[in-house]
Design a protein around this motif. Structure first.
Motif, mmCIF file in Angstrom:
data_model
loop_
_atom_site.group_PDB
_atom_site.id
_atom_site.type_symbol
_atom_site.label_atom_id
_atom_site.label_comp_id
_atom_site.label_asym_id
_atom_site.label_seq_id
_atom_site.Cartn_x
_atom_site.Cartn_y
_atom_site.Cartn_z
ATOM 1 N N LYS A 89 -1.281 5.971 1.652
ATOM 2 C CA LYS A 89 -1.969 5.112 0.625
ATOM 3 C C LYS A 89 -1.411 3.989 0.875
ATOM 4 O O LYS A 89 -2.154 3.105 0.798
ATOM 5 C CB LYS A 89 -1.938 6.069 -0.532
ATOM 6 C CG LYS A 89 -2.815 5.184 -1.743
ATOM 7 C CD LYS A 89 -2.787 5.855 -3.038
ATOM 8 C CE LYS A 89 -3.769 5.108 -3.986
ATOM 9 N NZ LYS A 89 -3.911 6.018 -5.243
ATOM 10 N N THR A 90 -0.009 3.876 0.802
ATOM 11 C CA THR A 90 0.471 2.707 1.095
ATOM 12 C C THR A 90 0.005 1.827 2.118
ATOM 13 O O THR A 90 -0.110 0.577 2.452
ATOM 14 C CB THR A 90 2.106 2.583 0.868
ATOM 15 O OG1 THR A 90 2.729 3.454 -0.390
ATOM 16 C CG2 THR A 90 2.700 1.300 0.976
ATOM 17 N N ARG A 91 0.194 2.606 3.409
ATOM 18 C CA ARG A 91 -0.189 2.118 4.730
ATOM 19 C C ARG A 91 -1.682 1.607 4.512
ATOM 20 O O ARG A 91 -1.915 0.608 5.186
ATOM 21 C CB ARG A 91 -0.036 3.190 5.775
ATOM 22 C CG ARG A 91 -0.529 2.559 7.146
ATOM 23 C CD ARG A 91 -0.585 3.874 8.227
ATOM 24 N NE ARG A 91 0.784 4.273 8.553
ATOM 25 C CZ ARG A 91 1.087 5.259 9.132
ATOM 26 N NH1 ARG A 91 0.107 5.952 9.774
ATOM 27 N NH2 ARG A 91 2.300 5.758 9.594
ATOM 28 N N ILE A 92 -2.715 2.470 4.173
ATOM 29 C CA ILE A 92 -3.950 2.106 3.997
ATOM 30 C C ILE A 92 -3.964 0.879 3.180
ATOM 31 O O ILE A 92 -5.011 -0.177 3.655
ATOM 32 C CB ILE A 92 -4.835 3.067 3.278
ATOM 33 C CG1 ILE A 92 -5.026 4.542 4.474
ATOM 34 C CG2 ILE A 92 -6.390 2.649 3.231
ATOM 35 C CD1 ILE A 92 -5.397 4.044 5.709
ATOM 36 N N THR A 93 -3.483 0.846 2.374
ATOM 37 C CA THR A 93 -3.503 -0.460 1.462
ATOM 38 C C THR A 93 -3.110 -1.813 2.036
ATOM 39 O O THR A 93 -3.700 -2.854 2.136
ATOM 40 C CB THR A 93 -2.583 -0.370 0.174
ATOM 41 O OG1 THR A 93 -2.959 0.578 -0.585
ATOM 42 C CG2 THR A 93 -2.593 -1.669 -0.934
ATOM 43 N N THR A 94 -2.033 -1.631 2.806
ATOM 44 C CA THR A 94 -1.443 -2.920 3.597
ATOM 45 C C THR A 94 -2.528 -3.143 4.702
ATOM 46 O O THR A 94 -2.780 -4.355 5.135
ATOM 47 C CB THR A 94 -0.050 -2.451 4.215
ATOM 48 O OG1 THR A 94 0.830 -2.008 3.235
ATOM 49 C CG2 THR A 94 0.399 -3.528 5.284
#
Length: 326
Positions: A89-94
């Motif tokens: 989720k953090t990767r997708i947000t970035t």
């Protein structure tokens, strides 16, 4: 079974219908490779309902690789799905933030992230990403890696992402390159934009992912490196599940390793039973075992008897291991 294990296949995946003893078979296989074959072995559970701690009678939870106490050359990890999903989720947000930044759009990305991450396929993609980590990173540290997978439908779909994931990445990379090219064409400061494009973090991230995917795909489709083994019990439903999913595994180009038949009632136990109940179940199993032979020969790796007690702890697991590889 011993013949398959003697081929030095590095990655062994075990799947089957729920309740057939996949975890015990995977654990016994890993124990054999570690102790009898003397190879440094990792047992990785990708089953959301983890059982490795129960089987070995020790705490193997936490999502980190732990040495199995009392066993030589054996390590285990119970993969934590919540941690994987949060990191993904953090990767997708970035990535979304970078994409919107280049488009010079001021948008609240939280609703977009929520939509993307509540999609069921998102969780499977996150789990596949973790599988890539195990193959590429942990695989370098071990001689053998044994996977205890979820119920067969989820397991095959997860492995099948090795084919679908690449197609999605290729399309996404192509779209990103077309977007960057269009921005360059429309820009008055082409040199500056070209420099930004060369450093584009989204494109670099996607290309890195694709390179990792290609390495893992090569491993998962290589019969010399990978096999998917099905575990079944002598019931019509369990056998029919394996029949269906063998073809699906082959369609995804994952090498099929064979079938282990578990929980077979010994004839002497059935004959000793005065109630007749066990004899009736034994006769039913014998009919179903004939179906197993017709359906899966010559791919039957082992037939393991039904034990009178749960396979819990290293000593019972070693007893099971002996029958599995005999």
């Amino acid at each position: 079974m011993k013949q398959l294990l003697g081929q030095r296949i590095k990655y062994l995946f075990f799947g089957g219908k729920g309740g057939v003893g996949k975890t015990v078979v995977a654990a016994a296989t890993a124990l054999y490779l570690a102790e009898a074959a003397g190879e440094k072995t990792l047992l990785a559970s990708f089953n959301p309902v983890h059982s490795l701690s129960s089987v070995f009678g020790q705490d193997l939870s936490g999502g980190v690789v732990k040495e199995v106490a009392g066993a030589r050359n054996l390590w285990a990890v119970e993969v934590q799905y919540d941690d994987i999903v949060e990191r993904y989720k953090t990767r997708i947000t970035t990535l979304l933030r970078e994409m919107l930044k280049m488009a010079e759009l001021s948008v609240d990305i939280k609703p977009l992230v929520d939509i993307a991450t509540t999609n069921p396929a998102f969780h499977e993609a996150a789990a596949f990403d973790k599988m890539m980590d195990v193959v590429l990173k942990e695989g370098a540290n071990f001689d053998r890696v044994v996977f205890d997978m979820a119920a067969v439908a989820n397991a095959v779909r997860l492995i099948g992402l090795s084919k679908l994931y690449g197609a999605w990445l290729q399309r996404t990379i192509k779209m990103r390159m077309e977007t960057l090219s269009l921005k360059e064409q429309l820009s008055f400061r082409k040199e500056k934009v070209r420099e930004e494009i060369e450093k584009d973090p989204v494109l670099h991230e996607l290309q890195d992912l694709y390179q990792r995917y290609m390495k893992v795909r090569a491993v998962l489709t290589d019969p010399a490196a990978t096999r998917f083994v099905f575990v079944t019990i002598p019931t019509v439903l369990s056998i029919s599940v394996v029949q269906r999913f063998i073809e699906m595994v082959r369609a995804y180009e994952i090498p099929f390793g064979g079938v282990v038949v578990n929980m077979v009632i010994p004839r002497e136990e059935a004959e000793r039973d005065a109630t007749g109940f066990l004899k009736s179940k034994y006769d039913e199993q014998q009919r179903n075992l004939e179906l197993v032979r017709r359906s899966f020969a010559p791919h039957i790796l082992a037939s393991v008897r039904l034990f009178p007690e749960d396979i819990v702890g290293l000593e019972r697991l070693r007893q099971f291991m002996k029958e599995l590889v005999s």
